[in-house]
Scaffold this active site. Structure first.
Site, PDB file in Angstrom:
ATOM      1  N   ASP A  78       0.832  -1.200   0.000  1.00 22.93           N
ATOM      2  CA  ASP A  78       0.000   0.000   0.000  1.00 22.93           C
ATOM      3  C   ASP A  78       0.867   1.251   0.000  1.00 22.93           C
ATOM      4  O   ASP A  78       1.811   1.359   0.794  1.00 22.93           O
ATOM      5  CB  ASP A  78      -0.910   0.016   1.236  1.00 22.93           C
ATOM      6  CG  ASP A  78      -1.767   1.273   1.299  1.00 22.93           C
ATOM      7  OD1 ASP A  78      -2.834   1.287   0.662  1.00 22.93           O
ATOM      8  OD2 ASP A  78      -1.356   2.246   1.969  1.00 22.93           O
ATOM      9  N   GLY A 130       4.410  -0.750   8.440  1.00 24.69           N
ATOM     10  CA  GLY A 130       5.600  -0.228   7.785  1.00 24.69           C
ATOM     11  C   GLY A 130       6.853  -0.721   8.477  1.00 24.69           C
ATOM     12  O   GLY A 130       6.789  -1.397   9.508  1.00 24.69           O
ATOM     13  N   TYR A 174       2.860  10.411  -0.613  1.00 23.97           N
ATOM     14  CA  TYR A 174       3.938  10.010   0.285  1.00 23.97           C
ATOM     15  C   TYR A 174       5.283  10.452  -0.275  1.00 23.97           C
ATOM     16  O   TYR A 174       5.683  10.066  -1.368  1.00 23.97           O
ATOM     17  CB  TYR A 174       3.935   8.493   0.495  1.00 23.97           C
ATOM     18  CG  TYR A 174       2.691   7.947   1.170  1.00 23.97           C
ATOM     19  CD1 TYR A 174       1.798   8.779   1.841  1.00 23.97           C
ATOM     20  CD2 TYR A 174       2.405   6.591   1.146  1.00 23.97           C
ATOM     21  CE1 TYR A 174       0.669   8.279   2.458  1.00 23.97           C
ATOM     22  CE2 TYR A 174       1.276   6.076   1.761  1.00 23.97           C
ATOM     23  CZ  TYR A 174       0.405   6.926   2.412  1.00 23.97           C
ATOM     24  OH  TYR A 174      -0.718   6.410   3.017  1.00 23.97           O
ATOM     25  N   GLN A 184      11.928  -5.536  11.526  1.00 23.95           N
ATOM     26  CA  GLN A 184      10.599  -5.163  12.003  1.00 23.95           C
ATOM     27  C   GLN A 184       9.508  -5.945  11.278  1.00 23.95           C
ATOM     28  O   GLN A 184       8.514  -6.343  11.886  1.00 23.95           O
ATOM     29  CB  GLN A 184      10.385  -3.653  11.818  1.00 23.95           C
ATOM     30  CG  GLN A 184      11.225  -2.803  12.752  1.00 23.95           C
ATOM     31  CD  GLN A 184      11.077  -1.313  12.447  1.00 23.95           C
ATOM     32  OE1 GLN A 184      11.011  -0.908  11.294  1.00 23.95           O
ATOM     33  NE2 GLN A 184      11.026  -0.511  13.490  1.00 23.95           N
ATOM     34  N   ASN A 242       6.710  -8.402  13.054  1.00 19.81           N
ATOM     35  CA  ASN A 242       5.288  -8.066  12.969  1.00 19.81           C
ATOM     36  C   ASN A 242       4.472  -9.126  12.249  1.00 19.81           C
ATOM     37  O   ASN A 242       3.285  -9.319  12.542  1.00 19.81           O
ATOM     38  CB  ASN A 242       5.112  -6.708  12.286  1.00 19.81           C
ATOM     39  CG  ASN A 242       5.587  -5.560  13.153  1.00 19.81           C
ATOM     40  OD1 ASN A 242       5.576  -5.657  14.378  1.00 19.81           O
ATOM     41  ND2 ASN A 242       6.007  -4.470  12.534  1.00 19.81           N
TER      42      ASN A 242
END
Length: 336
Positions: free
Chosen positions: A49, A285, A54, A291, A295
């Site tokens: 996404d 993110g 951005y 990370q 997650n």
């Protein structure tokens, strides 16, 4: 990695979706961004996404480059339109036909693809007739530049009317992308019940509340170096609402709950949003590959009623539930 159907459609997306909002093109170097995307792919994430706004279009470019060479049919790429891009001219924002048609072409070029799977209205445009917006989005689909359409941070009434017009025009509005977390539950009162009736799923952003629910911010303690709360390019402003000792103290009370389940606090936060049946995916993110590795472990976690009750007890009255916050946070005019 588990996949879920998106709305009342045949499209499946990965329940952990990779988002590059505050990272690609701004917070992290491109090489690190590439590594994060590669790690996401290795972990089974297929849904990515982004949005044209951005890093003022740079995030789309970075994502397009990072996904180069991947089998397009095996990916779901989502982007958005509304906020100002480029030089912020008088037509460089909003949901007019002009801006939508120009923006989808720019996004496809930057993403190096012929189409996106879902093209999302990033906010509601109060200055453009909804009929014009939905007609333009329907034409994007009919031209083959998007397969489905979605919205982000629209109220329940706006979603209902947008869905009605989309149906009349023969296209599918299948997703809503709101903020949703243990701390921010404003969609539960009106948006989710409406979407359940219409066959629209939630793809939620900020499930870890910009990192607050990871537990790394302790009351009265110095801010961790390099954390979002220290980022002067936008991260600190977004996280500011949670940075008070009452909220941070309540969040620390979640630690034993996560520990009992063998989860980190961030994994517990992601699993919590995925527990809701109307949520198709949680957007996560990363500023480093590790990370993503951590997650993703929230995928497939089941939370019992007892665990949910313990979470509610721990957070108490710091949870924001007012459904009016969705309208309150809407732009009341075009930002360009």
């Amino acid at each position: 990695m588990k996949h879920r159907y998106l709305g009342n459609s045949g499209l499946k997306i990965s329940e952990i979706t990779y988002g590059n909002w505050l990272t690609h093109g701004s917070q992290v170097e491109n090489k690190v961004a590439d590594a994060c995307v590669r790690e996401a792919l290795e972990l089974g994430i297929t849904t990515f996404d982004t949005a044209d706004v951005y890093a003022n279009t740079a995030a789309e470019k970075v994502l397009g480059k990072a996904l180069k060479g991947q089998r397009r049919e095996g990916l779901e790429i989502l982007t958005k339109v509304y906020w100002p891009t480029g030089p912020r001219g008088h037509n460089d924002c909003g949901l007019s036909r002009k801006h939508i048609m120009e923006s989808i072409n720019g996004s496809l070029k930057r993403l190096r693809t012929d189409y996106v799977d879902v093209y999302q209205a990033h906010r509601y445009d109060v200055e453009t007739p909804l009929w014009e917006t939905m007609t333009a989005l329907a034409d994007v689909v009919k031209q083959g530049k998007a397969l489905y359409i979605g919205v982000s941070e629209w109220t329940a009434d706006q979603i209902r009317e947008g869905h009605r017009l989309a149906t009349e025009m023969g296209v599918q509005l299948i997703s809503s992308q709101p903020q949703y977390s243990m701390l921010w539950r404003v969609i539960e009162g009106e948006v989710i019940p409406t979407c359940e009736q219409l066959g629209v799923s939630q793809i939620v952003w900020s499930p870890i509340a910009q990192g607050v629910l990871s537990g790394k911010y302790a009351p009265g303690a110095p801010l961790p170096e390099g954390s979002r709360a220290t980022d002067k390019h936008g991260g600190a402003g977004m996280i500011a609402r949670w940075m008070n000792d009452d909220i941070l103290g309540r969040v620390q009370d979640l630690k034993p709950i996560a520990s009992d389940l063998g989860l980190t606090m961030a994994q517990l936060a992601v699993a919590w949003v995925l527990h809701h049946p109307n949520v198709a995916a949680a957007i996560v993110g990363a500023s480093r590959p590790g990370q993503m590795t951590e997650n993703v472990k929230a995928s497939g976690v089941t939370l019992t009623d007892d665990v949910l009750a313990r979470i509610d007890e721990a957070l108490g009255d710091v949870v924001v539930r007012d459904p009016g916050k969705t309208y309150e946070g809407m732009p009341k005019g075009r930002p360009c």
